[in-house]
Enzyme design. Structure first.
Site, mmCIF file in Angstrom:
data_model
loop_
_atom_site.group_PDB
_atom_site.id
_atom_site.type_symbol
_atom_site.label_atom_id
_atom_site.label_comp_id
_atom_site.label_asym_id
_atom_site.label_seq_id
_atom_site.Cartn_x
_atom_site.Cartn_y
_atom_site.Cartn_z
ATOM 1 N N GLY A 148 0.826 -1.214 0.000
ATOM 2 C CA GLY A 148 0.000 0.000 0.000
ATOM 3 C C GLY A 148 0.851 1.251 0.000
ATOM 4 N N ASN A 149 0.254 2.383 0.305
ATOM 5 C CA ASN A 149 1.031 3.623 0.405
ATOM 6 C C ASN A 149 0.414 4.525 1.460
ATOM 7 O OD1 ASN A 149 -0.925 5.506 -0.896
ATOM 8 N ND2 ASN A 149 -0.627 4.084 -2.609
ATOM 9 N N ARG A 150 1.051 5.684 1.701
ATOM 10 C CA ARG A 150 0.672 6.525 2.831
ATOM 11 C C ARG A 150 -0.410 7.565 2.514
ATOM 12 N NH1 ARG A 150 4.568 5.525 6.663
ATOM 13 N NH2 ARG A 150 6.619 5.002 5.854
ATOM 14 N N SER A 151 -1.066 7.452 1.382
ATOM 15 C CA SER A 151 -2.086 8.457 1.040
ATOM 16 C C SER A 151 -3.199 8.454 2.097
ATOM 17 C CB SER A 151 -2.676 8.123 -0.328
ATOM 18 O OG SER A 151 -3.877 8.817 -0.506
ATOM 19 N N ALA B 129 -4.178 7.575 -4.940
ATOM 20 C CA ALA B 129 -2.791 7.119 -5.131
ATOM 21 C C ALA B 129 -2.869 5.612 -5.342
ATOM 22 C CB ALA B 129 -1.970 7.454 -3.901
#
Ligand code: C5P
Length: 398
Positions: A209-212, A277
């Site tokens: 995943g990512n930090r959005s 994102a």
């Protein structure tokens, strides 16, 4: 904003009917003239005396006002009197009648006679709300131009938890204030917005995943809705949520789920904003069971995810506006312009990562780039930046 507005409040049989007392009080405090219609079921939850006292008007329930004098209530006159009708809470039963056009009680007969806008605030238990029949009825009403005040999520009177809670009276009043303000420049337009990260499962507990945070997309959804647009927000995992009660949120996890949810609503949209994102890659294999350490260090092969903006960009028809985002660490404008063309955007918002901007921050410094122009804005809150972006989107419709 609401002074002297004539509000016709319909109250139906839901435990949250107690909130309609607060709602009437708030409306009267804002100098509205309020007339209340109650269904028979509603009177089991709150007394007509309470609502007539607070609204300073008699409460309507039946066609016959007085058996002894033979006086009757005229539903057509009442419908034509209103500047706006608000059915809050609206039960699953009344919702189904509204969708079908039934008029077997005084409230639904009045609904069929309305010429003013109708706001409907559903309130029911989570399973009733999620039921395909209820969702279908909401869709029918939305398509007919009824304003649906989406219920909140949380603890319900049944003890269950989930979607179905009536919005708080002050939120509903704020919505009406906004409606009567002159800013409804995007009324009649439908938008799709993607927001947040996507989580790409490796096994039942792990993901890529990512930090959005989703805050930019959500701020855009709220801003578009406050200008009168109908908004479908397709949101990845995260805690942030849209504040505007008319934003219709669909929660998803992965890029493929996000694409499928977008494809469902896209055909009815005049605008699409791709603020998510989206993870560019996902693990090639999603393991059914948790990977165990004992099995050795895994090697994870990645495969490419669908490009949501790209796929929908290929379907874009004339008159439909697409906006995207670009986060670049170098050659920002040049790279953003390439993306603008490749994904068939009409405008692209360039965020340059730096102090206080981008992921996990509440502020952002943006440049809006079109095919023949570019405009840079100062560092602002994401809510303020959303206003600038929507101003730019709006220019494309005129
Ligand atoms: O290519 P890049 O990921 O930088 O493009 C960013 C833009 O494309 C954003 O608007 C983003 O929401 C969108 N996008 C998408 N689906 C992907 C990747 C990006 O919609 N798989």
């Amino acid at each position: 904003m609401l002074a002297n507005k004539k509000i016709l409040l319909g109250v139906t049989g839901s435990i949250s009917a107690y909130k309609s007392a607060y709602l009437v009080r708030e409306l009267v405090k804002n100098n509205c003239e309020v007339k209340v219609i109650m269904t028979k079921a509603a009177t089991g939850f709150i007394s007509p005396v309470t609502l007539s006292t607070l609204s300073k008007n008699p409460v309507y329930q039946n066609y016959i006002a007085s058996e002894s004098t033979g006086t009757w209530n005229n539903h057509i006159e009442l419908a034509l009197w209103a500047d706006v009708a608000l059915f809050a809470p609206c039960s699953a039963n009344t919702l189904s009648k509204l969708a079908a056009g039934a008029c077997n009680n005084f409230l639904t007969a009045t609904a069929l006679s309305l010429r003013c806008p109708l706001f409907v605030a559903p309130a029911m238990d989570v399973d009733m709300y999620k039921h395909p029949a209820t969702q279908h009825n909401l869709k029918v009403l939305r398509e007919r131009g009824v304003h649906i005040i989406n219920p909140d999520s949380g603890e319900l009177a049944s003890g269950l938890s989930g979607e179905g809670r009536l919005r708080e009276p002050d939120e509903i009043v704020d919505l009406l204030k906004n409606f009567f303000s002159q800013k409804r420049t995007l009324a009649g337009k439908t938008f799709l917005i993607t927001a947040g990260p996507t989580y790409e499962a490796l096994d039942p507990v792990r993901f890529l995943g990512n930090r959005s945070s989703g805050k930019t997309g959500i701020a855009l959804a709220d801003e578009l809705a406050s200008r009168g647009a109908q908004v479908h927000l397709i949101q990845g995992p995260g805690n942030a949520k849209a504040r505007h009660p008319e934003v219709k949120t669909t929660r998803v996890q992965s890029a493929r789920e996000m694409l499928a949810a977008c494809q469902k609503v896209y055909p009815q949209c005049q605008g699409a904003v791709f603020a998510a994102a989206v993870s560019d890659y996902r693990p090639a294999e999603e393991h059914e069971q948790k990977l165990k350490k004992e099995s050795g260090t895994p090697e994870v092969k990645l495969i490419e995810n669908p490009d949501i903006a790209g796929e929908l960009g290929a379907l874009k028809k004339q008159g439909v506006i697409h906006a995207g985002f670009a986060l670049e660490t170098q050659h920002g404008v040049e790279n953003a312009r390439k993306k603008l063309k490749k994904k068939n955007f009409d405008l692209i918002v360039l965020n340059s990562p730096g102090k206080n901007t981008g992921f996990e921050h509440d502020t952002n410094q943006i440049t809006v780039i079109t095919h023949n122009n570019s405009k840079s804005f100062e560092l602002k809150t994401k809510t303020e930046a959303a206003k600038d972006i929507v101003d730019e989107i709006q220019l494309h419709f005129t």
